[in-house]
Design an enzyme around this catalytic site. Structure first.
Site, mmCIF file in Angstrom:
data_model
loop_
_atom_site.group_PDB
_atom_site.id
_atom_site.type_symbol
_atom_site.label_atom_id
_atom_site.label_comp_id
_atom_site.label_asym_id
_atom_site.label_seq_id
_atom_site.Cartn_x
_atom_site.Cartn_y
_atom_site.Cartn_z
ATOM 1 N N GLU A 1 45.852 7.715 13.372
ATOM 2 C CA GLU A 1 45.945 6.329 13.837
ATOM 3 C C GLU A 1 47.023 5.617 13.034
ATOM 4 O OE1 GLU A 1 42.331 4.063 13.562
ATOM 5 O OE2 GLU A 1 41.089 5.671 14.331
ATOM 6 N N GLU B 1 36.610 7.699 10.583
ATOM 7 C CA GLU B 1 36.796 6.997 9.311
ATOM 8 C C GLU B 1 35.547 7.055 8.433
ATOM 9 O OE1 GLU B 1 38.248 3.114 10.510
ATOM 10 O OE2 GLU B 1 40.290 3.865 10.588
#
Lengths: 651, 651, 651
Positions: free
Chosen positions: A300, A145
């Protein structure tokens, strides 16, 4: 034929080894074929500088491999170890308020820090060297991320890097002065090293400085990614990715990441308190497909509630399946979850998992296992594309620029209008692509520009050419106002679209908070009104109230072989927005699925049609083909149970 | 006879030279006679330390002069150049949170910085030397908006300057201890250098320290102004001003600026989302007249929307004219706008201008040109005064002190009550002066003290003398509580007014949020109730509900030849407030215009009466005279069109 | 027989000496027998380092002593003098945002600072040496409100102290890693000096780190207290205390202060804007009694309004008396006020006092004097205990942990549920004790666990044993989830209570904001729902709506000789909560006072019953005995006037 990737983040270091065997047994039961390892294990595999402990990771890689489960090998650089922060305090992130951020969490480091970069290169090299040729390693998961909590750093190293970035971009400081309009307030620079990072300052910071700062901040993360990618390439031929967060990480312009990843992967979490969270998911998936320019994967998502929203609403019965198959319908070739087994400790222990605290006698586990087994029957969709007749324009630069300080109204929000138009199309069962304003749009029957505040000269020309060559364009207010430096196009607004739309704006008339107005067509508007002056266009509807009563509110302009529509207010869903889009789609010849009940999502991907029933009623959808999951053949009407999904393979 | 000054900020450096000629042509068309130059050009005229480039400024001054347009020459010190920030990082402002503010905007410097002061003196000297004797220069515009974003700095230099300021004020530290009541919590000082600037601290910082800090912070800006003024005086005989922001810059006590400027000039921007923004404008104008003690000028207002409010509501048709003439009616001898031509780049490109992005085929431009030409017919008002029978007390020190932390209720707001009383008088078409509590009030029939929280002993005596000598005084609650050090006057509240009002307060009873109460007169109150004990006064009305039901709510005290009224709650507009004021005005013999419709503003200035119709209906106002703009003579009833203005010269 | 202590903070240094004599005369008139001196006088008695001035304090101690008034001698360390801050800038508090706090107030110092500790020891030694044997000194008042504004400091000295505290607690850093679950995100430490103080950081800071930081921060204040206590003990045999703020200082875990003070004293101020502030007072008193494990004293409360709340609502007629006697009823052997005489200057001048600005002709003064004289008649209650059949569990660690970031819902608030259950019992006139989950509970018929989020293994075992041995336990949702490190107990939730309750939770279902649901019993719930799986328990009621419609909402489990109830939602007062408690109390055999009107508080303390009428109506309460204040004997029905109090001594 490749299977759809299915699995999740796996953090065996949180568990004793006896659990590992149970994990792998259950993974097989659920059809897991890929797990992400080592996303946060730096402090474990390198407990002190230059001291490595591979025992755990070696063992788990072998165990997975022996069980036929592939590894998505992480680089753990988003959570640098405590010893690195201690040895190099200068790597700590300094935020816009001047605060040096403390540890105890992840991400709190400066993306421009040389010491951090060096440590990253070193650990990645060690990992890639050790596992680069291991047959279990199917994919590299670089970092985690990018931009999650450290998108911008304001330390001295960052400011210096910014100056270098500017020097490279502009070459001569006078080109910067020209681009940034520094004559205003006399904010001129004589040398690049006079430019400061735009930390806390009095109001009115030069907006072009802010825009370049955002570009720079994004690019520093790209730079870190590229560096890691190159290190890995020295040891491994497996493809690499990093998990994007489209579109919920405003600081990352994923267009600037083009070409960096071998596979586009995305993290998507429902914004569960939003009543329209299903539409937001679809939009995320369509945007990710645009970034990937084809199939992609979910790196995810969650089986149920997350833990970091104000109220972490759990998924309802069947929602996990509907969410998952909606991703697949819109181009996903992989469905991974955070995380395999719910943690007992740490910041995310209340995050749902494939295997919840409650174990296997739970709906979540049963749904996960069922999904894994369903996906095996959908391998045929892997690699297939999604076709769309309609494009919605999307540009991170417009988002950034539109929401800088000192705009005409705080109610102007980039996503507000994009989501309003997207949702109206979604409700009509129209699948859309997202496209950049400078992209080739000739393949689309209709292009919608809900919030194209920034349009470069090239984009302006592109849109005009699109219309002249027979395209249909729908534009919402406050589009085409500025160029890439947030400089107003010369002359009256909207400078980049004046000729295409056949009108100009004499004055903006933002409405009061919660004010609404009406059109003579019966539609309602909010947020915005303006004084439209026709110059070629005709008024399709006029304001019936508000500051511009009697003046044009919706216009149409025939130009060349095409047509351009314009909406001068924030049309509400219902009469206004839906009618405008219906009119434009009719004119453009956009075909819409007929007979599909409200709340049922219908998406075609290659030779499959996904029918997703988000309602509480059993429905029937017109169609024919074979249910890819249970083999039933339909010819005419396909029943979809309340909350259910049917994947129909063309007969 | 001097014309009313008319024009605006002119920033030719943002435009190519070919535009300059068009600008000057249009200025002439609109009747512009003065433009402000160089307010933000430091970085342009001194691109590097000691290196000057006068070419652009020279050329524009000559061009304007050749066209008969005067110059209001700015000093550019509110936007110091990037090189100065780089060479002297210590000039950067440190805010109360300890943040060192970044550049990229204006104002972010320490007002007490020696290096900054030195650089200011140097550039002002160069400008004044070059243009000081130029016949085009009619006025000096020193700095810009002192106190806009840097009213307080908490750096070490500021703390040291504060200690010096205190030493000069108190001489002996024990006088400071006495004045500040430092015995409380043992906050005593042994030397001035033990005093810290009141940056972020635990709650409960000594309020007298805070008050002196506010005075000091104001005075540091006065010091900078005076320094610049002295430098200019060495080269020029033209008058000088700086643009105040009355009353919307809470940090500046413009009473402390008395005597500094040759002409009082003010910036006023509508607070457009307020429904009563027209009344707020009138109040600003009346307050500016009080600061000027006579005529003054508008240095900046806007032709339509600004860009820095949450929702920048544009002016409606005719509003620019009504706003402008309301300023003239209340004492303005000049009407300047920010800015001449709308910028394409920078932080303020969405701010309206005399010449908008849309050009001359716009309502704004037509209204600007019409206004410029109307103003030529109003030269007769220049220098004339505005007369008032009623004074409203105003004191920045009460504002500051009333809103310090730990007051009886957060709903106590200085401007809330002043505006409530002011608006009630405005609605009755009563023109008021603002006056300081220590000023000579003998010329007024009625004095209103809505929020006189701070009253010195001198003010207390002044008000008592005013009443005893035949004056009529209306006082609202929480007035006369403390002296200039925020120390409670001895004995029961309100110590400074107890004898004048003939009562004392046993206990304050702040109301709950949104609570309201009623009086037996039918009036309603909010925010406040209290236990009034009569001691000479009589109850005019009593509380009918709330914590003091049955006790006095409105009182009257005949004292000497005058009368003092007291209101112990926040009377709402309507029955309560209007009745109290009507009663007091009747008793005081204040004459009010009769027969004027609601929403019509009527102000007499010298031999002219301004009739401003803020309603959507055509109205008639009793009156006689000649319309100064179109020459029509009236005798009895003057028609004023919906949204229109008539300026009636006495026949 | 000792009298109830009665008096307040006395700050004669704020007044000239002639006032002192009036003060003492009035103290005697009001029955004052104890005053707190010197709580904030450090800067006065030690005006410069090592230079002392005892003149004022000596004189006032003698004056008080001569008038028979005892002294509660303060140590002034909560307000260190300006010279100490100047000489040792490193003592200044650094907050979580990295701001170094300025002076001008009190408390802004680092509790771990060696220089501060040294200065504290020195001044306390001087004071104790001088007054330690003076007969007037009845009590030592160490510091003031530990933890009020400086509960946590993030300076380097604090971080180092934290590392030392951790080293002492864990011995080996791997025990810390295990306890904190640092495998998550790879946040492992190799040495204690790698642990950073949890200042501003990216979201997701390790929750166990945060918990230990809170424990450490509390303990640093305990350490300062113990140090001062030891210094005093070298010079004096008088008992010592420090004024707690139970339960409104969230940063202090008063359980960790056990054994530090000779007398538990508490500051309690009404949260006046709360409609249920009377119940909040009762709860504070009961909690203080729990901390004291017996009688205690009020060190500060107010005669009327305070000055630091948003709206400082004054007490209504009789409320001062009701508040005061409610404290006595619940165990207070002393009633002290802040402060004796209202200040004229400083931060707290609008705080009410025993002697208000308005002087003695005021209701406040009359009530104070009456109270002082009433208390003389209640000496018999001194030392008596309060008996209760019901215990409510309370644990600061649950409070801290439950409200860390990233919980399932922001609507989960520790006090919300405790107060809901407490208030329901209060309305039923049931007096409760508060108890820790690990305490011996065998004396209670019923134990209520409204928010026992943290339960250690010992607590889990304790509660199970309590039920098995015949106890009745009522548990609310989100209890028993984690251990003392915020680690989830193994297996399904609620790990620490699964067996006791006979159920497990498959999934949490936090509700949307303001959402409510219903039970088939007719009750309503908010905030929470969850999927309860019965495993021995039976459903007493089921959800009728919401995410778990049809599933158990209230359950009952018979275990051994006792019973455990469970509520899976936030039952609203009324049907739901009251019925559950009534059922449980009936089952447990808890007797409730019969025939007591709503809004009347009835508390037995030793041989006295306090009847406090909080309503506006005269009422009658069943009972017999002699009115301790006026001697009237009752046998059957005791009249209590509207707003009045009767203290009934057993006949």
């Amino acid at each position: 034929m490749q299977d759809i990737r299915f699995g999740g983040d796996y953090n065996p270091e949180q568990w004793p080894e006896e659990i590992w065997l149970e994990d792998v047994r259950l993974m097989r039961e659920a059809g897991v074929n890929l797990v992400s390892l080592g996303v946060f294990n730096w402090g474990i595999i390198e407990p002190a500088p230059g001291e490595y402990d591979w025992s755990g990771l070696d063992a788990i890689v072998e165990l997975l491999h022996a069980n036929g489960i592939g590894v998505n090998m992480g680089t753990p650089t988003s959570s640098p170890p405590a010893w690195l922060r201690k040895a190099h305090p200068e790597i700590r992130l300094v935020d816009a308020e001047g605060r040096t951020l403390a540890g105890g969490s992840r991400h709190g480091v400066c993306p421009s820090s040389p010491a951090y970069a060096e440590a990253c290169a070193s650990i990645v090299d060690k990992i890639a060297e050790r596992y680069g040729k291991h047959p279990a390693v199917k994919l590299w998961h670089i970092h985690n991320e990018y931009g999650w909590a450290n998108v911008e750093c304001y330390c001295e190293a960052s400011a210096t890097a910014f100056q270098g970035w500017l020097a490279e971009k502009y070459g001569d400081v006078d080109r910067l002065n020209e681009a940034w309009g520094t004559a205003f307030w006399g904010l001129v620079y004589r040398s690049f090293d006079q430019v400061e990072a735009p930390a806390a300052a009095p109001p009115g910071v030069n907006p072009a400085l802010r825009l370049d700062w955002k570009r720079f901040s994004n690019d520093e993360h790209v730079r870190n990614y590229r560096m890691q990618r190159e290190v890995i390439a020295r040891h491994s031929e497996a493809p690499a990715t990093t998990n994007f967060m489209i579109p919920n990480c405003e600081g990352m312009d994923y267009r600037r990441w083009a070409g960096t990843v071998d596979v586009v992967s995305n993290n998507h979490y429902l914004i569960a308190e939003r009543p329209d969270h299903q539409i937001e998911l679809s939009m995320s998936a369509d945007l990710t497909r645009a970034v990937a320019n084809g199939p992609w994967m979910v790196m995810e998502h969650s089986t149920s509630a997350v833990n970091w929203q104000p109220r972490n609403i759990a998924k309802t019965t069947g929602e996990l399946r509907r969410n998952s198959l909606a991703h697949v319908a819109r181009g996903a070739d992989g469905l991974m979850f955070f995380q395999w087994r719910a943690s007992r400790a740490g910041a995310e222990k209340f995050h749902s998992a494939m295997l919840p605290h409650g174990g296997t006698d739970t709906e979540v586990w049963r749904d996960v296992a069922a999904l894994g087994n369903d996906l095996k029957k959908l391998s045929a969709v892997v690699g297939a594309d999604v076709a769309a007749d309609v494009a919605v324009l999307w540009d991170w630069e417009s988002w950034w620029a539109l929401e800088l300080e000192w705009r005409p109204s705080v109610d102007l929000k980039y996503r507000e209008r994009v989501e309003a138009y997207y949702a109206a199309l979604w409700r009509e069962h129209v699948t859309v692509d997202f496209a950049h304003p400078e992209a080739d749009l000739s393949g689309y029957r209709l292009v919608v520009a809900p919030s194209s505040y920034v349009l470069t000269d090239a984009a302006s020309k592109n849109l005009r050419g699109y219309v002249e060559n027979g395209g249909h364009l729908v534009v919402s207010y406050f589009s085409g106002i500025v160029d890439e430096h947030d400089t107003v196009h010369p002359g009256a607004h909207p400078g980049a679209l004046r000729e295409t739309l056949g009108l100009w704006i004499e004055e903006f008339h933002p409405l009061h908070e919660r004010e609404s107005l009406s059109l003579d067509s019966g539609a309602a508007g909010r947020i915005w009104s303006e004084h439209v002056r026709l110059d070629g266009a005709e008024a399709v509807a006029r304001f019936a109230s508000g500051p511009d009563a009697g003046r044009p509110a919706l216009t149409r302009h025939d130009l060349g072989r095409g047509t351009a529509w314009y909406a001068a207010t924030a049309l509400d869903a219902g009469t206004g927005l839906d009618e405008l889009l219906a009119t434009a789609m009719d004119a453009a010849g956009v075909e819409r699925p007929q007979g599909v009940p409200d709340g049922v999502e219908v998406v075609r991907r290659g030779a499959h049609r996904f029918l997703i029933n988000h309602t509480g009623q059993d429905v029937q959808v017109p169609g024919a083909g074979v249910d890819a999951l249970d083999g039933t053949a339909y010819d005419g009407r396909v029943p979809v149970r309340a909350g259910g999904v049917v994947v129909l393979a063309d007969a």
